[in-house]
Motif scaffolding. Structure first.
Motif, PDB file in Angstrom:
ATOM      1  N   HIS A  82     -12.778   5.649  -3.881  1.00 29.50           N
ATOM      2  CA  HIS A  82     -12.260   6.185  -5.138  1.00 29.50           C
ATOM      3  C   HIS A  82     -12.309   5.140  -6.242  1.00 29.50           C
ATOM      4  O   HIS A  82     -11.628   5.274  -7.244  1.00 29.50           O
ATOM      5  CB  HIS A  82     -10.844   6.704  -4.931  1.00 29.50           C
ATOM      6  CG  HIS A  82      -9.938   5.712  -4.250  1.00 29.50           C
ATOM      7  ND1 HIS A  82     -10.203   5.219  -3.000  1.00 29.50           N
ATOM      8  CD2 HIS A  82      -8.796   5.125  -4.643  1.00 29.50           C
ATOM      9  CE1 HIS A  82      -9.258   4.361  -2.656  1.00 29.50           C
ATOM     10  NE2 HIS A  82      -8.398   4.281  -3.640  1.00 29.50           N
ATOM     11  N   ASN A  83     -13.112   4.088  -6.021  1.00 28.78           N
ATOM     12  CA  ASN A  83     -13.276   3.006  -6.986  1.00 28.78           C
ATOM     13  C   ASN A  83     -11.936   2.501  -7.502  1.00 28.78           C
ATOM     14  O   ASN A  83     -11.674   2.538  -8.711  1.00 28.78           O
ATOM     15  CB  ASN A  83     -14.152   3.468  -8.150  1.00 28.78           C
ATOM     16  CG  ASN A  83     -14.711   2.267  -8.890  1.00 28.78           C
ATOM     17  OD1 ASN A  83     -14.601   1.136  -8.422  1.00 28.78           O
ATOM     18  ND2 ASN A  83     -15.274   2.509 -10.046  1.00 28.78           N
ATOM     19  N   PRO A  84     -11.087   2.020  -6.610  1.00 30.33           N
ATOM     20  CA  PRO A  84      -9.752   1.597  -7.029  1.00 30.33           C
ATOM     21  C   PRO A  84      -9.806   0.237  -7.715  1.00 30.33           C
ATOM     22  O   PRO A  84     -10.678  -0.573  -7.401  1.00 30.33           O
ATOM     23  CB  PRO A  84      -9.000   1.481  -5.699  1.00 30.33           C
ATOM     24  CG  PRO A  84     -10.060   1.117  -4.713  1.00 30.33           C
ATOM     25  CD  PRO A  84     -11.330   1.774  -5.186  1.00 30.33           C
ATOM     26  N   PRO A  85      -8.895   0.000  -8.659  1.00 27.33           N
ATOM     27  CA  PRO A  85      -8.855  -1.321  -9.299  1.00 27.33           C
ATOM     28  C   PRO A  85      -8.327  -2.403  -8.356  1.00 27.33           C
ATOM     29  O   PRO A  85      -8.577  -3.582  -8.582  1.00 27.33           O
ATOM     30  CB  PRO A  85      -7.906  -1.123 -10.481  1.00 27.33           C
ATOM     31  CG  PRO A  85      -7.095   0.069 -10.142  1.00 27.33           C
ATOM     32  CD  PRO A  85      -7.937   0.942  -9.265  1.00 27.33           C
ATOM     33  N   THR A 126       0.819  -1.217   0.000  1.00 27.07           N
ATOM     34  CA  THR A 126       0.000   0.000   0.000  1.00 27.07           C
ATOM     35  C   THR A 126       0.848   1.260   0.000  1.00 27.07           C
ATOM     36  O   THR A 126       0.307   2.360  -0.027  1.00 27.07           O
ATOM     37  CB  THR A 126      -0.911   0.058   1.236  1.00 27.07           C
ATOM     38  OG1 THR A 126      -0.099  -0.108   2.405  1.00 27.07           O
ATOM     39  CG2 THR A 126      -1.947  -1.017   1.200  1.00 27.07           C
ATOM     40  N   GLY A 127       2.168   1.103   0.065  1.00 29.42           N
ATOM     41  CA  GLY A 127       3.024   2.279   0.086  1.00 29.42           C
ATOM     42  C   GLY A 127       3.212   2.856   1.472  1.00 29.42           C
ATOM     43  O   GLY A 127       3.802   3.915   1.642  1.00 29.42           O
ATOM     44  N   TYR A 154      -7.423   0.416   0.787  1.00 26.23           N
ATOM     45  CA  TYR A 154      -6.765  -0.356   1.838  1.00 26.23           C
ATOM     46  C   TYR A 154      -7.605  -0.332   3.109  1.00 26.23           C
ATOM     47  O   TYR A 154      -8.026   0.727   3.571  1.00 26.23           O
ATOM     48  CB  TYR A 154      -5.385   0.244   2.095  1.00 26.23           C
ATOM     49  CG  TYR A 154      -4.598  -0.379   3.225  1.00 26.23           C
ATOM     50  CD1 TYR A 154      -4.503  -1.761   3.380  1.00 26.23           C
ATOM     51  CD2 TYR A 154      -3.911   0.419   4.140  1.00 26.23           C
ATOM     52  CE1 TYR A 154      -3.765  -2.321   4.404  1.00 26.23           C
ATOM     53  CE2 TYR A 154      -3.163  -0.133   5.168  1.00 26.23           C
ATOM     54  CZ  TYR A 154      -3.098  -1.505   5.298  1.00 26.23           C
ATOM     55  OH  TYR A 154      -2.367  -2.053   6.313  1.00 26.23           O
ATOM     56  N   LEU A 188     -13.302   1.643  -0.789  1.00 28.58           N
ATOM     57  CA  LEU A 188     -13.983   1.597  -2.090  1.00 28.58           C
ATOM     58  C   LEU A 188     -14.213   2.981  -2.672  1.00 28.58           C
ATOM     59  O   LEU A 188     -14.576   3.127  -3.842  1.00 28.58           O
ATOM     60  CB  LEU A 188     -15.350   0.921  -1.935  1.00 28.58           C
ATOM     61  CG  LEU A 188     -15.356  -0.552  -1.559  1.00 28.58           C
ATOM     62  CD1 LEU A 188     -16.768  -1.001  -1.250  1.00 28.58           C
ATOM     63  CD2 LEU A 188     -14.770  -1.361  -2.700  1.00 28.58           C
ATOM     64  N   ILE A 206      -9.348  14.501   0.531  1.00 31.29           N
ATOM     65  CA  ILE A 206      -7.895  14.345   0.431  1.00 31.29           C
ATOM     66  C   ILE A 206      -7.538  13.634  -0.875  1.00 31.29           C
ATOM     67  O   ILE A 206      -6.588  14.001  -1.560  1.00 31.29           O
ATOM     68  CB  ILE A 206      -7.342  13.560   1.634  1.00 31.29           C
ATOM     69  CG1 ILE A 206      -7.454  14.399   2.902  1.00 31.29           C
ATOM     70  CG2 ILE A 206      -5.893  13.159   1.397  1.00 31.29           C
ATOM     71  CD1 ILE A 206      -7.023  13.694   4.161  1.00 31.29           C
ATOM     72  N   ARG A 207      -8.351  12.643  -1.229  1.00 33.73           N
ATOM     73  CA  ARG A 207      -8.070  11.896  -2.457  1.00 33.73           C
ATOM     74  C   ARG A 207      -8.424  12.694  -3.708  1.00 33.73           C
ATOM     75  O   ARG A 207      -8.024  12.339  -4.803  1.00 33.73           O
ATOM     76  CB  ARG A 207      -8.865  10.592  -2.461  1.00 33.73           C
ATOM     77  CG  ARG A 207      -8.246   9.503  -1.604  1.00 33.73           C
ATOM     78  CD  ARG A 207      -8.849   8.173  -1.939  1.00 33.73           C
ATOM     79  NE  ARG A 207      -8.216   7.065  -1.244  1.00 33.73           N
ATOM     80  CZ  ARG A 207      -7.081   6.487  -1.632  1.00 33.73           C
ATOM     81  NH1 ARG A 207      -6.481   6.895  -2.718  1.00 33.73           N
ATOM     82  NH2 ARG A 207      -6.571   5.492  -0.939  1.00 33.73           N
ATOM     83  N   GLY A 208      -9.216  13.755  -3.518  1.00 31.38           N
ATOM     84  CA  GLY A 208      -9.613  14.549  -4.664  1.00 31.38           C
ATOM     85  C   GLY A 208     -10.737  13.925  -5.468  1.00 31.38           C
ATOM     86  O   GLY A 208     -10.824  14.090  -6.680  1.00 31.38           O
ATOM     87  N   VAL A 209     -11.626  13.167  -4.788  1.00 31.52           N
ATOM     88  CA  VAL A 209     -12.771  12.566  -5.466  1.00 31.52           C
ATOM     89  C   VAL A 209     -13.786  13.670  -5.784  1.00 31.52           C
ATOM     90  O   VAL A 209     -14.130  14.465  -4.922  1.00 31.52           O
ATOM     91  CB  VAL A 209     -13.426  11.497  -4.568  1.00 31.52           C
ATOM     92  CG1 VAL A 209     -14.700  10.960  -5.195  1.00 31.52           C
ATOM     93  CG2 VAL A 209     -12.454  10.372  -4.289  1.00 31.52           C
ATOM     94  N   MET A 227       2.828   7.342  -5.152  1.00 32.93           N
ATOM     95  CA  MET A 227       1.588   8.125  -5.254  1.00 32.93           C
ATOM     96  C   MET A 227       0.620   7.499  -6.264  1.00 32.93           C
ATOM     97  O   MET A 227      -0.568   7.421  -6.012  1.00 32.93           O
ATOM     98  CB  MET A 227       1.906   9.572  -5.663  1.00 32.93           C
ATOM     99  CG  MET A 227       2.549  10.379  -4.563  1.00 32.93           C
ATOM    100  SD  MET A 227       1.519  10.494  -3.054  1.00 32.93           S
ATOM    101  CE  MET A 227       2.772  10.726  -1.804  1.00 32.93           C
ATOM    102  N   ARG A 257      -0.900   4.530  -4.591  1.00 33.41           N
ATOM    103  CA  ARG A 257      -1.891   4.889  -3.573  1.00 33.41           C
ATOM    104  C   ARG A 257      -3.213   5.332  -4.188  1.00 33.41           C
ATOM    105  O   ARG A 257      -4.276   5.109  -3.618  1.00 33.41           O
ATOM    106  CB  ARG A 257      -1.344   6.023  -2.699  1.00 33.41           C
ATOM    107  CG  ARG A 257      -0.143   5.604  -1.880  1.00 33.41           C
ATOM    108  CD  ARG A 257       0.270   6.746  -0.998  1.00 33.41           C
ATOM    109  NE  ARG A 257       1.653   6.610  -0.549  1.00 33.41           N
ATOM    110  CZ  ARG A 257       2.187   7.415   0.373  1.00 33.41           C
ATOM    111  NH1 ARG A 257       1.469   8.388   0.899  1.00 33.41           N
ATOM    112  NH2 ARG A 257       3.422   7.250   0.744  1.00 33.41           N
ATOM    113  N   GLN A 258      -3.128   5.991  -5.362  1.00 33.75           N
ATOM    114  CA  GLN A 258      -4.358   6.400  -6.036  1.00 33.75           C
ATOM    115  C   GLN A 258      -5.186   5.210  -6.487  1.00 33.75           C
ATOM    116  O   GLN A 258      -6.388   5.314  -6.660  1.00 33.75           O
ATOM    117  CB  GLN A 258      -4.024   7.268  -7.267  1.00 33.75           C
ATOM    118  CG  GLN A 258      -3.720   8.703  -6.929  1.00 33.75           C
ATOM    119  CD  GLN A 258      -2.940   9.402  -8.036  1.00 33.75           C
ATOM    120  OE1 GLN A 258      -2.678   8.821  -9.088  1.00 33.75           O
ATOM    121  NE2 GLN A 258      -2.572  10.636  -7.797  1.00 33.75           N
TER     122      GLN A 258
END
Lengths: 329, 271
Positions: free
Chosen positions: A147-150, A48-49, A78, A145, A101-104, A70, A73-74
């Motif tokens: 930011h809808n990460p892959p 996860t960095g 996690y 979930l 913070i994530r900029g969603v 970065m 993390r985008q």
């Protein structure tokens, strides 16, 4: 997609993770299975960095976890083991905060969507400290979930939940696995068997085995211990088997209800056909002859036992730490 | 491109999630808003504000009656209140900052923050600015005393400006220094004690300099210049605005925040 190549983490002299390599495919649930302290959390934290590896590399969604932290993390959601949350915030407020913070974009609507997804929309405005353990777990999952990460990395998501919540969460994990690369850790073997398409077994910082639950079961046919039952006089049959090539020992195990546990001499030897021929040739009625380990629980114990045996052979009595491993076998 | 993908169609959401495009985000702004909001919702912050205003009010009252008795022209010293406030900072700043990073470390929320696409410096700056903003509010509240002075005397506007600007920068520097300790330990009480001790040492540096001024005048001058008092009490509080004093506070802020960032980074490497 997660590709881990020879990943190692040392704390001073102690290596928590020793050269771990595996991959997790998109659209699959990959289970990371091992006893407590095996290195699961450390590995996930590197993915996860959160912490850099000592050596080796890992790619998450095509980006290097160290050099392109970065970007990684985008693309990663996690859920940390202890599900750390801000207790004074509301569930929705917390998601808004992380989303900002994530900029969603349209973060409020997105927060409602994920709360709905984890079935917590009616508690959106409750303070997190008033939520039950299971609900908090779901807030943490909603955060992952958001930011809808892959790629989703969930560290022991079912720990501390009641049986009903565990079932719910497992079905959610299975569901999410269909359109994510999902890596989740557990120390519960039956859970890994139920939920995962692929299992990676880790013990003492090293991968002992990996594959689908079916593959692992198949692999156990080779090199693993064998259980044999005969109709009468197991002692005599054990005596007979002990003499055969490729057999290291054969003992009547009272725990197995008079079954004979046979240990092959080599890791890759499968003396079952020889045993069957001999026993039947002597006119003894053979009732059962199968790998000892049939479910993941037994497979796990077998693999860790083998590892311990190998280590003892290699290190002899040099280190007393091997004691703990033999106990678990 | 938006992240608002429809969860009900797995295939589509999978494809979109491969190239999620976020809006321009300013992470430190989100952190700043949350932390500042917490100050205004926290009883501790109000207790600090109350204690400070009460204490300053009592001292101001004593100062006023003394000055009126003396019938002297010293009445309109507008630098007195900001000066007292900067002295009290060794108590105020640790209480404002002790929670900021220690609590996140203890609760484990730091782990989540550090897996978000945000550099450590961003949330440290966000938290620092929130604490400084709250201090700014406290400082503005002490303008009450200036208004009282203004109604019964004629304070020097230049001195007032210098004293308040100085007190503002002074507060920023002290808060930044306190951030270091809240990054070092997970224990808020320890963070507060170490912060208070550090601020006192910096405050008393000019006293220490007095002791060695006879034996080693150059070293004494150096020690004095390192301290906080040399850059406020005799200069800005008196309305003398010097570039070197402003630079001292600005570099103190930047330096302390840099150290804080490095400490948080190292904690992560060891974690």
């Amino acid at each position: 997609m997660i590709e881990v190549d020879n990943l190692t983490k040392r704390y001073g002299e102690v290596a928590a993770v020793k050269g771990v390599s595996f991959t997790a495919q998109p659209g699959q649930v990959t289970g990371f299975l091992g006893p407590n302290g095996a290195g699961k959390t450390t590995t996930m934290r590197m993915l996860t960095g959160y912490m850099p590896p000592t050596s080796g590399s890992a790619k998450v969604a095509g980006f290097d976890v160290f050099d392109q932290s970065m970007q990684v993390r985008q693309r990663v959601g996690y859920l940390a083991e202890s599900v750390p949350l801000y207790r004074d915030m509301t569930a929705r407020g917390y998601l808004m905060y992380v989303g900002e913070i994530r900029g969603v974009r349209n973060v409020g609507r997105r927060a409602d969507e994920v709360l709905d997804r984890v079935g917590l929309i009616d508690r959106a405005h409750s303070r997190i400290r008033t939520l039950s353990k299971g609900m908090r777990q779901r807030v943490g999952l909603a955060q992952a979930l958001l930011h809808n990460p892959p790629v989703l990395i969930l560290d022991e998501p079912t720990i501390g939940l009641d049986p009903y919540q565990v079932l719910e969460l497992r079905s959610l994990v299975r569901d999410l696995g269909r359109d994510h690369t999902l890596l989740f850790s557990t120390h519960i073997l039956s859970e890994a068997e139920q939920v995962c398409d692929k299992v990676v077994i880790i013990n003492q910082g090293e991968i002992t085995a990996q594959g689908s639950p079916a593959e692992l079961r198949h692999d156990m046919a080779r090199g693993g211990r064998i259980l044999m039952r005969v109709q009468s006089d197991p002692e005599a049959a054990a005596e007979l088997v002990r003499e055969l090539p490729g057999v290291e020992s054969a003992v009547v195990d009272p725990v197995m209800d008079g079954g004979i546990v046979i240990t092959p001499s080599g890791v890759n030897s499968d003396p079952r056909t020889v045993i069957a021929d001999t026993i039947i040739g002597k006119g003894i009625k053979l009732v059962e002859l199968r790998p000892l380990a049939v479910n993941l629980e037994e497979i796990f114990l077998e693999f860790t036992r083998q590892q311990a045996v190998n280590e003892i052979a290699a290190e002899a009595a040099e280190q007393a730490s091997a004691d703990a491993e033999t106990e678990s076998a | 491109m938006s992240v608002m993908t429809d969860q009900s169609t797995p295939h589509q959401s999978h494809v979109l999630s491969q190239d999620v495009k976020m809006g321009g985000s300013v992470p430190f702004w989100a952190v700043f808003k949350r932390e500042l909001g917490l100050y205004f919702r926290s009883p501790v912050a109000y207790a600090i504000a109350f204690a400070m205003l009460f204490f300053l009010g009592v001292l101001f009252n004593g100062y006023l009656s003394q000055a009126l008795d003396a019938q002297a022209g010293v009445l309109a010293d507008a630098g007195y209140m900001p000066f007292l406030l900067t002295f009290l900072l060794f108590l105020i700043a640790p209480l404002l900052t002790m929670r900021l990073l220690a609590e996140e470390a203890r609760e484990g929320t730091l782990e989540v923050l550090m897996t978000l696409p945000m550099h450590e410096g961003q949330f440290i700056i966000g938290k620092f600015l929130a604490a400084w903003a709250y201090y700014t509010v406290l400082l503005l509240l002490t303008l009450v005393h200036f208004l009282v002075l203004n109604s019964i005397g004629t304070p020097d506007m230049g001195q007032t400006f210098g004293a308040y600007l100085g007190a503002w920068l002074y507060g920023g520097a002290v808060i930044a220094v306190c951030m270091i300790w809240t990054a070092v330990t997970e224990d808020q009480i320890i963070a507060a004690f170490l912060s208070a001790a550090t601020v006192l040492v910096l405050y008393l540096a000019d006293v220490a300099a007095l002791f060695i001024t006879n034996t080693n005048p150059q070293l004494a001058e150096f020690v004095r210049e390192l301290g906080l008092s040399a850059h406020y009490g005799s200069t800005m509080a008196a309305g003398i605005i010097r570039l070197e004093d402003i630079l001292y506070f600005v570099f103190m802020i930047i330096g302390a925040l840099f150290i804080t960032t490095r400490i948080v980074e190292t904690r992560r490497w060891r974690a």
